[in-house]
Motif scaffolding. Structure first.
Motif, short mmCIF file in Angstrom:
data_model
loop_
_atom_site.label_atom_id
_atom_site.label_comp_id
_atom_site.label_asym_id
_atom_site.label_seq_id
_atom_site.Cartn_x
_atom_site.Cartn_y
_atom_site.Cartn_z
N ASP A 63 0.83 -1.21 0.00
CA ASP A 63 0.00 0.00 0.00
C ASP A 63 0.86 1.26 0.00
O ASP A 63 0.59 2.25 0.69
CB ASP A 63 -0.95 0.01 1.21
N GLY A 64 1.95 1.20 -0.80
CA GLY A 64 2.81 2.35 -0.98
C GLY A 64 3.94 2.50 0.03
O GLY A 64 4.77 3.40 -0.12
N THR A 65 3.99 1.64 1.05
CA THR A 65 5.04 1.72 2.06
C THR A 65 6.05 0.60 1.85
O THR A 65 5.66 -0.57 1.72
CB THR A 65 4.44 1.60 3.48
N ALA A 102 8.46 -11.39 1.10
CA ALA A 102 8.28 -10.07 1.70
C ALA A 102 7.53 -10.22 3.01
O ALA A 102 6.59 -11.02 3.12
CB ALA A 102 7.50 -9.16 0.77
N GLU A 103 7.96 -9.47 4.02
CA GLU A 103 7.30 -9.46 5.33
C GLU A 103 6.59 -8.12 5.48
O GLU A 103 7.22 -7.07 5.31
CB GLU A 103 8.33 -9.63 6.45
N CYS A 104 5.29 -8.15 5.82
CA CYS A 104 4.56 -6.89 5.87
C CYS A 104 3.33 -7.00 6.76
O CYS A 104 2.83 -8.09 7.03
CB CYS A 104 4.15 -6.45 4.47
N PRO A 105 2.82 -5.85 7.22
CA PRO A 105 1.54 -5.83 7.92
C PRO A 105 0.41 -6.05 6.92
O PRO A 105 0.64 -6.09 5.71
CB PRO A 105 1.52 -4.41 8.51
N PRO A 106 -0.82 -6.19 7.40
CA PRO A 106 -1.95 -6.36 6.46
C PRO A 106 -2.00 -5.25 5.42
O PRO A 106 -1.67 -4.09 5.71
CB PRO A 106 -3.17 -6.32 7.38
N PHE A 107 -2.38 -5.60 4.20
CA PHE A 107 -2.36 -4.66 3.09
C PHE A 107 -3.49 -5.00 2.12
O PHE A 107 -4.11 -6.07 2.21
CB PHE A 107 -1.01 -4.74 2.34
N PHE A 144 5.75 -6.03 -5.99
CA PHE A 144 7.14 -6.49 -6.06
C PHE A 144 7.80 -5.84 -7.28
O PHE A 144 7.31 -6.00 -8.41
CB PHE A 144 7.21 -8.01 -6.22
N ARG A 145 8.93 -5.16 -7.07
CA ARG A 145 9.63 -4.51 -8.17
C ARG A 145 10.94 -5.25 -8.46
O ARG A 145 11.56 -5.80 -7.58
CB ARG A 145 9.91 -3.04 -7.83
#
Length: 316
Positions: free
Chosen positions: A284-286, A295-300, A305-306
Motif C-alpha cells: 500500500d505504498g510503504t 516479503a514481510e509486511c503488515p496487512p495490506f 514487487f519490483r
C-alpha cells in the motif's frame, strides 16, 4: 502382524499428515506409537512430518470452510476439476486404464493446489504417476523440477519423503512458524527464514506466522483463498481472496489481498514468490522488507514487487 517396521510406519505417517483426519496411536498388545518412543533417524522423520502438518493448518482450515459451503471434499480424486486463477473450472482427469495412469489409484489431490503421491510398498524409493492436466512442481527445496500434466512421470521418493506436488497458478496459505530448522520437509523459500525451534502449542489454531505462498503460471498469475475464524465455527469469519499478476522476468508483480468478514487479520504476513526474487516491495505504498523470494509486511490491500527476476537455479 499388525506391527509395521519403522520404515513403513513413517510412510503411513507421511500420507496421514496430508489427510483431513490424522492420528497416531496404538492398540492393546502393540508397541507404543508416540514419536519419542522411536530411535533415530525415525524419530526426527516423524517430528519433521508432524511440523509439516501444523504448517498446513491454514490451508486445511480453508478447505474445511470450502467443504462446509460447497460440499467439495478436502481429499479429491485426480480427475476432480480445478478452479483456474480467474475462478473458472479447469478440466482435469486421467486415462482410465490403470497402466496408462502410472499406477495412480492411491494418489489424490488435497484441495485444488496439492497432489499427494503416497509410498506404501516397503523399500520403494520412487514411483510412477500420470499427472492431471496443468503444470506441476515439487514442493521440496532440493527437487525443483517442473512437470507437465497429461504425462506419466517417475517421481523420486527417498525414505524420509514422499512426492508432494503443487499446481502452477496456486496461492496456498501456510503457517511458516512451523518451518523446521533442517530436515526433509523444507521447501525452496525456507532459506529466507531464520532457523527457529518449534513454537508452543496454543489452545486454538491461530497461525504463528501466516504466509501466502505463490506458485505462478508461465504467464505470472496465481490465485487462492484463505479462511479463518476463532476456531469454534460460531462467530466472526474472515474470507481472503488472494491474487497475483505479473510475476514474470523483468516485470512488476502485484499481489492483492481482499478481506471479507469481521474476524481480524493477523498483525503480519509473509508473501512468497516461488521461483523468483525481487529488488524491493511496497505494501500500500510503504516499503517493506524483502529477503530472497519473500516479503514481510503488515496487512495490506496491494503488495507490489519490483525488479522481479527468476531465482538462481530455477527452471521455468
Amino acid at each position: 502382524r499388525g506391527v509395521p517396521e519403522d520404515e513403513l510406519y513413517v510412510r503411513w505417517l507421511q500420507m496421514s499428515v496430508l489427510l483431513p483426519y490424522c492420528r497416531s496411536h496404538s492398540v492393546l498388545g502393540a508397541p507404543p506409537r508416540e514419536p519419542w518412543r522411536f530411535d533415530e533417524p525415525t524419530r526426527s522423520a516423524i517430528v519433521g512430518w508432524l511440523r509439516l502438518r501444523y504448517r498446513l493448518l491454514p490451508y486445511l482450515y480453508t478447505l474445511a470452510h470450502q467443504a462446509s459451503a460447497s460440499g467439495a471434499p478436502l481429499v479429491r480424486p485426480l480427475w476432480w476439476p480445478a478452479t483456474g486463477t480467474g475462478g473458472e473450472e479447469v478440466a482435469s482427469g486421467t486415462a482410465s486404464d490403470g497402466e496408462e495412469r502410472g499406477e495412480g489409484d492411491d494418489a489424490f489431490l488435497l484441495g485444488d493446489a496439492l497432489l499427494v503421491a503416497p509410498i506404501t510398498v516397503p523399500g520403494a524409493t520412487e514411483r510412477t504417476l500420470a499427472l492431471p492436466p496443468g503444470r506441476w512442481s515439487s514442493l521440496w527445496a532440493d527437487d525443483g523440477a517442473n512437470l507437465e500434466g497429461g504425462t506419466v512421470v517417475r517421481l523420486s521418493a527417498p525414505a524420509d519423503r514422499i512426492p508432494l506436488l503443487v499446481r502452477a497458478g496456486s496461492v496456498i496459505a501456510l503457517d511458516d512458524g512451523w518451518t523446521g530448522p533442517a530436515g526433509q520437509c523444507r521447501i525452496d523459500a525456507d532459506g529466507d527464514l531464520e532457523a527457529a525451534s518449534a513454537p508452543a502449542l496454543g489452545l486454538d489454531h491461530a497461525p504463528v506466522r501466516l504466509a501466502f505462498h505463490c506458485w505462478p503460471t508461465e504467464g505470472g498469475e496465481a490465485a487462492g483463498t484463505c479462511s479463518d475464524d476463532a476456531g469454534d465455527g460460531d462467530g466472526p469469519v474472515r474470507h481472503d481472496t488472494l491474487q497475483l499478476r505479473g510475476a514474470v522476468d523483468g516485470a512488476t508483480a502485484v499481489f492483492t489481498w481482499q478481506r471479507r468478514g469481521d474476524f481480524p487479520s493477523p498483525g503480519a504476513v509473509r508473501v512468497v514468490l516461488h521461483g523468483f526474487t525481487a529488488d524491493g516491495a511496497e505494501a500500500d505504498g510503504t516499503a517493506v522488507t524483502v529477503t530472497g523470494s519473500s516479503a514481510e509486511c503488515p496487512p495490506f490491500r496491494e503488495l507490489v514487487f519490483r525488479g522481479v527476476r527468476p531465482a538462481q537455479g530455477t527452471r521455468r
